[in-house]
Scaffold this motif. Sequence first.
Motif, PDB file in Angstrom:
ATOM      1  N   ARG A 578       0.963  -1.403  -0.129  1.00  0.00           N
ATOM      2  CA  ARG A 578      -0.110   0.100   0.166  1.00  0.00           C
ATOM      3  C   ARG A 578       0.396   1.761   0.080  1.00  0.00           C
ATOM      4  O   ARG A 578      -0.142   2.326  -0.321  1.00  0.00           O
ATOM      5  N   ARG A 579       2.085   1.217   0.886  1.00  0.00           N
ATOM      6  CA  ARG A 579       2.720   2.590   0.841  1.00  0.00           C
ATOM      7  C   ARG A 579       3.731   2.830  -0.704  1.00  0.00           C
ATOM      8  O   ARG A 579       4.257   3.991  -0.685  1.00  0.00           O
ATOM      9  N   ALA A 580       3.071   1.646  -1.129  1.00  0.00           N
ATOM     10  CA  ALA A 580       4.087   2.341  -2.642  1.00  0.00           C
ATOM     11  C   ALA A 580       2.620   2.263  -3.527  1.00  0.00           C
ATOM     12  O   ALA A 580       3.076   2.896  -4.904  1.00  0.00           O
ATOM     13  N   ARG A 581       1.469   2.838  -3.145  1.00  0.00           N
ATOM     14  CA  ARG A 581       0.617   3.144  -4.590  1.00  0.00           C
ATOM     15  C   ARG A 581       1.160   4.487  -4.197  1.00  0.00           C
ATOM     16  O   ARG A 581       1.420   5.335  -3.814  1.00  0.00           O
ATOM     17  N   ALA A 582      -0.088   5.543  -5.486  1.00  0.00           N
ATOM     18  CA  ALA A 582      -0.343   6.458  -6.225  1.00  0.00           C
ATOM     19  C   ALA A 582      -0.681   6.927  -4.636  1.00  0.00           C
ATOM     20  O   ALA A 582      -1.350   6.913  -3.773  1.00  0.00           O
ATOM     21  N   ASP A 583      -0.831   8.410  -4.886  1.00  0.00           N
ATOM     22  CA  ASP A 583      -0.946   9.516  -3.947  1.00  0.00           C
ATOM     23  C   ASP A 583      -2.595  10.262  -3.895  1.00  0.00           C
ATOM     24  O   ASP A 583      -2.356  10.488  -4.989  1.00  0.00           O
ATOM     25  N   VAL A 584      -3.242  10.171  -2.822  1.00  0.00           N
ATOM     26  CA  VAL A 584      -4.840  10.506  -3.403  1.00  0.00           C
ATOM     27  C   VAL A 584      -4.858  11.345  -3.948  1.00  0.00           C
ATOM     28  O   VAL A 584      -6.083  12.288  -4.544  1.00  0.00           O
ATOM     29  N   GLY A 585      -4.167  12.675  -3.522  1.00  0.00           N
ATOM     30  CA  GLY A 585      -4.372  13.977  -2.982  1.00  0.00           C
ATOM     31  C   GLY A 585      -3.975  14.720  -4.535  1.00  0.00           C
ATOM     32  O   GLY A 585      -4.472  15.414  -5.731  1.00  0.00           O
ATOM     33  N   LYS A 586      -3.101  14.008  -5.695  1.00  0.00           N
ATOM     34  CA  LYS A 586      -2.163  14.090  -6.342  1.00  0.00           C
ATOM     35  C   LYS A 586      -3.239  13.369  -7.538  1.00  0.00           C
ATOM     36  O   LYS A 586      -3.816  14.144  -8.837  1.00  0.00           O
ATOM     37  N   ILE A 587      -3.247  12.579  -7.326  1.00  0.00           N
ATOM     38  CA  ILE A 587      -4.874  12.067  -8.548  1.00  0.00           C
ATOM     39  C   ILE A 587      -6.127  12.711  -8.836  1.00  0.00           C
ATOM     40  O   ILE A 587      -6.297  13.054  -9.857  1.00  0.00           O
ATOM     41  N   SER A 588      -6.179  13.276  -7.025  1.00  0.00           N
ATOM     42  CA  SER A 588      -7.216  14.111  -7.447  1.00  0.00           C
ATOM     43  C   SER A 588      -7.433  15.769  -8.069  1.00  0.00           C
ATOM     44  O   SER A 588      -7.937  15.859  -8.737  1.00  0.00           O
ATOM     45  N   ALA A 589      -6.438  15.782  -7.763  1.00  0.00           N
ATOM     46  CA  ALA A 589      -5.984  17.080  -8.622  1.00  0.00           C
ATOM     47  C   ALA A 589      -5.897  17.044 -10.266  1.00  0.00           C
ATOM     48  O   ALA A 589      -6.428  17.331 -11.579  1.00  0.00           O
ATOM     49  N   ILE A 590      -5.372  15.930 -10.821  1.00  0.00           N
ATOM     50  CA  ILE A 590      -5.143  15.314 -12.098  1.00  0.00           C
ATOM     51  C   ILE A 590      -7.083  14.526 -12.488  1.00  0.00           C
ATOM     52  O   ILE A 590      -7.361  15.582 -13.681  1.00  0.00           O
ATOM     53  N   ALA A 591      -7.382  14.373 -11.598  1.00  0.00           N
ATOM     54  CA  ALA A 591      -8.710  14.122 -12.401  1.00  0.00           C
ATOM     55  C   ALA A 591      -9.169  15.199 -12.997  1.00  0.00           C
ATOM     56  O   ALA A 591     -10.353  15.339 -13.609  1.00  0.00           O
ATOM     57  N   GLU A 592      -9.446  16.493 -11.579  1.00  0.00           N
ATOM     58  CA  GLU A 592     -10.311  18.182 -12.392  1.00  0.00           C
ATOM     59  C   GLU A 592      -9.031  18.444 -13.730  1.00  0.00           C
ATOM     60  O   GLU A 592     -10.201  18.428 -14.141  1.00  0.00           O
ATOM     61  N   HIS A 593      -8.268  18.281 -13.695  1.00  0.00           N
ATOM     62  CA  HIS A 593      -7.274  18.543 -14.859  1.00  0.00           C
ATOM     63  C   HIS A 593      -7.858  18.160 -15.678  1.00  0.00           C
ATOM     64  O   HIS A 593      -8.124  18.448 -17.000  1.00  0.00           O
ATOM     65  N   ILE A 594      -8.496  16.731 -15.611  1.00  0.00           N
ATOM     66  CA  ILE A 594      -8.252  16.270 -17.206  1.00  0.00           C
ATOM     67  C   ILE A 594      -9.722  16.249 -17.933  1.00  0.00           C
ATOM     68  O   ILE A 594      -9.962  15.750 -18.806  1.00  0.00           O
ATOM     69  N   SER A 595     -10.627  16.274 -16.557  1.00  0.00           N
ATOM     70  CA  SER A 595     -11.871  16.838 -16.989  1.00  0.00           C
ATOM     71  C   SER A 595     -11.965  17.709 -18.009  1.00  0.00           C
ATOM     72  O   SER A 595     -12.971  17.997 -18.280  1.00  0.00           O
ATOM     73  N   ILE A 596     -11.338  19.057 -17.305  1.00  0.00           N
ATOM     74  CA  ILE A 596     -11.411  20.490 -17.842  1.00  0.00           C
ATOM     75  C   ILE A 596     -10.571  20.103 -19.647  1.00  0.00           C
ATOM     76  O   ILE A 596     -11.285  20.142 -20.329  1.00  0.00           O
ATOM     77  N   THR A 597      -9.673  19.270 -19.882  1.00  0.00           N
ATOM     78  CA  THR A 597      -9.202  19.262 -20.688  1.00  0.00           C
ATOM     79  C   THR A 597     -10.249  18.203 -21.770  1.00  0.00           C
ATOM     80  O   THR A 597     -10.195  18.787 -23.119  1.00  0.00           O
ATOM     81  N   GLU A 598     -10.808  17.767 -21.518  1.00  0.00           N
ATOM     82  CA  GLU A 598     -12.034  16.886 -21.362  1.00  0.00           C
ATOM     83  C   GLU A 598     -12.985  17.803 -22.500  1.00  0.00           C
ATOM     84  O   GLU A 598     -13.411  17.841 -23.732  1.00  0.00           O
ATOM     85  N   ARG A 599     -13.594  18.521 -21.371  1.00  0.00           N
ATOM     86  CA  ARG A 599     -14.527  19.039 -21.666  1.00  0.00           C
ATOM     87  C   ARG A 599     -14.520  20.489 -22.656  1.00  0.00           C
ATOM     88  O   ARG A 599     -14.329  21.060 -23.658  1.00  0.00           O
TER      89      ARG A 599
END
Length: 606
Positions: A578-599
Amino acid sequence: MRQQMKPNDELKQRILATLRAPGYRPLDRAELAKVLGRVSGVRMGLNQALRELERAGELAVIRKNRYVLPSEADLVTGTLHVHQAGYAFLPREKPGEQDLFISAENTGTAMHGDRVVARVTRDERYARAKSGTGRAEGRIIRILERAHDSIVGTLQQSKNFSYVVPDDPRIVHNVYVNPGKERVGDKVVVRLEPWESRHVNPEGQIIEVLGPSSAPGVDMLSIIRKYHLPTEFPGPVLEEAEQIPETVDPPMFEGREDLRDQFIVTIDPDDARDFDDAINVERMTDGGWQLGVHIADVAAYVKPGSALEREALKRGNSVYLPDRVIPMLPERLSNGVCSLKPDVDRLTHSAFLQFGKDGRAKNCRFARTVIRSARRLTYREAYAFLQARPNDQLSERLHLAWELAALLRRRRFAAGSLDLDFPEVKVRLDEAGKPIRLERIENDESHQLVEEFMLAANEAVARELKNRSIPTVYRVHENPEPERLAEYRDLVLSYHYKAGDLTNRSELQRLLASLAGKPEEQALKIGLLKSLKRARYATQPLGHYGLAKNNYTHFTSPIRRYADLIVHRALAERDQPRRARADVGKISAIAEHISITERVAAEAEI
């Protein structure tokens, strides 16, 4: 084991804990620094943390530059969506919260796409008591970040001054300019100057002349500039791409299942150049099916932290215009080593899904693989095979695949999925870039076959990642607001269609079925789409309303969507500590960004 928190993240948590503490009174930056024990040598860290928290909408600045929690001051932070009539909506960023309505006079100098702070001036309860609609209202009080510093438009001249009419109807103000050699009717790019008052039109400076509005190619160039789409890859990105071999050598097969002896095919549009998904279907001894969905393993080439990775994230997705594609990845990858061309070895990430005779999913597994596609089919070719009697291995496999796809499709609609598909219309251009005809692309059996298999794979991957609690991005489409569906029902009734309670999914399905083939079908489907929430990316599996699925993500197009690349990596991480997995906060920011680029891409492609 818990992932170690970064210093900046730890400071943010301390700031928010201070603001949430009982008895907190609004403090300014210096007072916060004192409470947190910050000294001048590290104060810049505090400044940065405060800026990031404000932009994320987790805190807000009130009078005398004091910091509070937005909920305590009736403030909302978000990205503004302006209607061409002048009014706007500010989406709430917490699931289930209603968008804030901003009247034209309350938008101030904010423009479409700006990151803003609004004060709630009328909440849902007051609005429901007053008008029965329950629409909360607000007023823009601060612009945190301009979406863009330039606009595209057409130069015009009045008796006393020159101005540019923006191409984007959601920018409702003309921009005053001082032209040089530009001519009236030219398409131009204008850099905006600071705009302080809504009662005075904004001003700007012409920085690029695209050409006469009617000249061939100017319309496409205008779209590229309007949406700030990149036209070239930076040098370091191309250099990194050039280091990637064009062929897959045997040492890269290590740790992968070898599927090169299996009869695997791709089915894509006639003019497609990048093939990122392939399929094969086998009949099982119990009468059920095994479906193999094989997706280009882009993650094997685009490594975290690389120049390729940073550029792919910045772009978010490919953009498809009538005369060109603006790809997420350089051609050496998108049309080369990542493209599942026939008769060559390619690295893939595969989902193996088993279904019973009734089409019910039984089990699934996932593996890194290597394939060699046996055939590249166009949709036209696949459709022709499906319309004829099977007479060879290829046609027999396609008919078997359609038997499963048709069953999955029936089950999906029986579960409540909505038929919101539109016939695709492609603009065909001549060599000079002038439109010569419109071509209607029907959603026939060949398209439906691929669609059902991709949906099944996406759902299976989402379920796997959710069950293992692995941080990733999900494709979510939240339930619509009842008030919006009630408004849409009034529209339907004005067309003299019967409509019951449209919050009932089966009633909505019945309405859509009654529209099939009618002249008003497209208008009323578009009206429904406007009444539904926009699909987006999120770190929580909030479900997909349109598809009637509890778990859904994007896994099947990593060549053209960054979201799929994240999901591929998450799937590969499922057996890591589990300690090697991606950071949730970072993924959340990416999710917001790619939602915008998709629009942005969707608007540019219309």
